[in-house]
Motif scaffolding. Sequence first.
Motif, PDB file in Angstrom:
ATOM      1  N   ARG A   8       0.830  -1.456  -0.198  1.00  0.00           N
ATOM      2  CA  ARG A   8      -0.217  -0.138  -0.011  1.00  0.00           C
ATOM      3  C   ARG A   8       0.789   1.186  -0.036  1.00  0.00           C
ATOM      4  O   ARG A   8       1.711   1.140   0.748  1.00  0.00           O
ATOM      5  N   VAL A   9       0.678   2.393  -0.990  1.00  0.00           N
ATOM      6  CA  VAL A   9       0.741   3.587  -0.908  1.00  0.00           C
ATOM      7  C   VAL A   9      -0.478   4.228  -0.421  1.00  0.00           C
ATOM      8  O   VAL A   9      -0.669   4.727  -0.610  1.00  0.00           O
ATOM      9  N   SER A  10       0.254   5.600   0.935  1.00  0.00           N
ATOM     10  CA  SER A  10      -0.044   6.761   1.589  1.00  0.00           C
ATOM     11  C   SER A  10       0.738   7.537   1.787  1.00  0.00           C
ATOM     12  O   SER A  10       2.212   7.471   1.983  1.00  0.00           O
ATOM     13  N   THR A  11      -0.447   8.766   2.055  1.00  0.00           N
ATOM     14  CA  THR A  11       0.336   9.991   2.845  1.00  0.00           C
ATOM     15  C   THR A  11      -0.316  10.116   3.665  1.00  0.00           C
ATOM     16  O   THR A  11      -1.530  10.341   3.319  1.00  0.00           O
ATOM     17  N   ALA A  12       0.236  10.410   4.660  1.00  0.00           N
ATOM     18  CA  ALA A  12      -0.169  11.207   5.588  1.00  0.00           C
ATOM     19  C   ALA A  12       0.003  12.388   6.254  1.00  0.00           C
ATOM     20  O   ALA A  12       1.305  12.984   6.493  1.00  0.00           O
TER      21      ALA A  12
END
Length: 344
Positions: A109-113
């Motif tokens: 999974r690729v995510s931005t927080a």
Amino acid sequence: MRKLQPATQASEQIILQHNPFYSPAALSGTAFEDLVASFQSHVPTFKASPPGPRQSFRWKSDVVVGPGLGVFRRNRYTADWAVTKKATDERLSIILPIAGVADATIGTRVSTAPPFTALLAPASLSHHIKLRCVGGEYASVTLMFDVDVVSRVLSAIFDGAKLSKLDLTPLLDLSTGAGATFNLLAQTIVSGMLDARLFERSPLAMSLLVESALRLIFEHVPHRLSFRLNRDQLEVAPRYVRRAVDFTHANMHQPLTMIDIAEAAGVSVRSLQAGFRKFKDTTPTAYLRRIRLEAVHAELSLSENRLPVSEVALKWGFTQMGRFAAQYHARFGHYPSETLMWTR
């Protein structure tokens, strides 16, 4: 992400200055190597990618360690850098960005927080996280939950579930609902850990806060076992099964028999077996063996453990080493000696 009006932003900044996440850090410097060294004794093995050679780099950081939890609070950097981790244990790290952005690849999974978002990063899943400055600054708080407390909370909710197999959704919005509650719990935990006297006065209260924060995550962040929450609410295990489970956890280091567990639960052995099959989908003996294996795995996964496999196994009630090794391999996919090798 919420878009704040200028007046709202100013008000929120005033509130944040009184937030325990914003208290001054104990360590600071300009050398990236010194920052990495400050983490070495508290963070599992990781690979750090430093800022570019032309970037000016300053950092502020500190580490506070408490029961079941290491709190890496008030991390602040003035240049981008990245960290790559791959561990074999069941720790859970939760990163709470305050300024800047955390770009993450966790498993597949690729995510931005961004700020007001928590990034959930199980240690057992390979992950790459880039800490990216916005306006010349990145700041965050990281809560790292220990193996034993993660396993204990997961076992209490989902009987034998492993964090590495949970496929936990990596992002949690902290502005509303369960996210806002978790944010308040995190602030309370950090406040308590900054006051060393609280540990001495009420270590149990701190442990309960840590477990409550984890329970909230596992019950409200979507994952592969979320469907079981609704099902389990419809079919709650009877009190005698819960008494048996509590007794087993409290005494799993003792030489327990089925009769011991049944007497503690207040029922016959036959009723105990039937209750476990119906509500736990296992037998009391298999349940005891599983939580003992999890206890051995948790202890062998600790970097500070210096005991050999045989002593840890005996400590948790395993007397036949060949059978123990086979059961351990069936449960975790590798042998206990391999767990020990990876943590040293």
